[in-house]
Design a protein around this motif. Structure first.
Motif, mmCIF file in Angstrom:
data_model
loop_
_atom_site.group_PDB
_atom_site.id
_atom_site.type_symbol
_atom_site.label_atom_id
_atom_site.label_comp_id
_atom_site.label_asym_id
_atom_site.label_seq_id
_atom_site.Cartn_x
_atom_site.Cartn_y
_atom_site.Cartn_z
ATOM 1 N N PRO A 252 0.813 -1.222 0.000
ATOM 2 C CA PRO A 252 0.000 0.000 0.000
ATOM 3 C C PRO A 252 0.845 1.270 0.000
ATOM 4 C CG PRO A 252 -0.958 -1.621 1.479
ATOM 5 C CD PRO A 252 0.361 -2.179 1.029
ATOM 6 N N ARG A 253 1.956 1.267 0.780
ATOM 7 C CA ARG A 253 2.816 2.451 0.821
ATOM 8 C C ARG A 253 3.489 2.686 -0.530
ATOM 9 N NH1 ARG A 253 2.768 6.840 3.579
ATOM 10 N NH2 ARG A 253 3.237 5.988 5.641
ATOM 11 N N ARG B 20 2.335 1.811 -3.444
ATOM 12 C CA ARG B 20 1.313 2.320 -4.375
ATOM 13 C C ARG B 20 1.062 3.801 -4.116
ATOM 14 N NH1 ARG B 20 -1.971 -1.647 -7.010
ATOM 15 N NH2 ARG B 20 -3.640 -0.122 -7.142
ATOM 16 N N GLU B 21 1.105 4.205 -2.848
ATOM 17 C CA GLU B 21 0.910 5.610 -2.500
ATOM 18 C C GLU B 21 2.047 6.461 -3.058
ATOM 19 O OE1 GLU B 21 -0.622 7.957 1.510
ATOM 20 O OE2 GLU B 21 0.516 6.095 1.712
ATOM 21 N N ALA C 34 1.635 6.691 -6.816
ATOM 22 C CA ALA C 34 0.562 7.638 -7.170
ATOM 23 C C ALA C 34 1.073 9.071 -7.130
ATOM 24 C CB ALA C 34 -0.618 7.459 -6.223
ATOM 25 N N MET C 35 1.930 9.378 -6.138
ATOM 26 C CA MET C 35 2.483 10.735 -6.048
ATOM 27 C C MET C 35 3.514 10.975 -7.140
ATOM 28 S SD MET C 35 2.722 11.603 -2.002
ATOM 29 C CE MET C 35 1.186 11.826 -1.077
ATOM 30 N N LEU D 113 4.286 12.555 2.943
ATOM 31 C CA LEU D 113 4.007 11.306 3.670
ATOM 32 C C LEU D 113 4.717 11.237 5.020
ATOM 33 C CD1 LEU D 113 4.216 8.714 0.731
ATOM 34 C CD2 LEU D 113 2.192 9.818 1.706
#
Length: 214
Positions: free
Chosen positions: A153-154, A156-157, A160-161, A175
């Motif tokens: 998840p991190r 992917r975050e 995304a950025m 973050l």
């Protein structure tokens, strides 16, 4: 067969009406946007809805999203998406949970009126009719999504950025991470996406493209 047509191009909409009525089908409504389509299906309870993908107001995916709503609210109504565009994300949703009585055909690849009419008969009988190119693109999108599933998840975050054009410093600040932690996440993203060091000058761009494609 009772049919609702949703097509914003007036000439094509009228042409479909003439074609279907000449073959003894009943066109109970012919509309030009997604909201009118939903209302027509609720009012008339047709056997099939023939739906274009891109309709007002944004001309992006209103028709396909309306088709998904029809499948959920009126599962007894067959749906034929008839468009020149393939929208893989919503096409997958349309086919989810059992694809009986569903079709997705590309306008430029229907070479014969008989093929179009045969597709309607198949959908009315509960069968599935898909253009091979639609199948190919859906499968390709699924493979790309599966690749991204390998990311945490991190990660992917962070990706995304990256897609927003942010630098590692900017991502770290957003973050609340150290710059070194962001660098490690980015390196892991490259590794999991199969982007080798030899692609170093382009890996960031390639990673973002993978994200956008999925």
């Amino acid at each position: 067969m009772r049919i609702v047509i949703a097509e914003d191009a007036v000439m094509l909409r009228e042409g479909l009406c003439m074609l279907l009525t000449s073959r003894d089908h009943e066109v109970v409504a012919a509309v030009g946007d997604g909201d009118a389509l939903l209302a027509a299906v609720a009012e008339h309870g047709p056997d099939i809805a023939v739906v274009d993908v891109r309709m007002p107001p944004s001309h992006t995916d209103e028709g396909l999203r309306a088709a998904i709503q029809i499948r959920r609210a009126h599962p007894e109504v067959g749906v034929l998406v008839f468009s020149q565009y393939i929208e893989t994300r919503y096409a997958t949703q349309l086919l989810a949970g059992g694809a009986h009585g569903v079709g997705y055909l590309l306008k430029e690849r229907v070479a014969d009126v008989k093929d179009f009419l045969a597709a309607l008969d198949q959908i009315a009988a509960g069968q599935t009719v898909l253009d091979p190119e639609v199948v190919t693109q859906i499968m390709g999108a699924s493979r790309r999504a599966a690749t991204l599933d390998a990311l945490t998840p991190r990660e992917r975050e962070v990706l995304a950025m990256m897609a927003e054009g942010r630098s590692n410093n900017s991502i770290a600040a957003a973050l609340f991470l150290s710059y070194g932690s962001v660098e490690k996440h980015v390196t892991q993203i490259f590794t999991k996406l199969g982007l080798s060091p030899s692609d170093n000058d382009h890996r960031r761009v390639l990673a973002v493209l993978r994200y956008l494609q999925a």
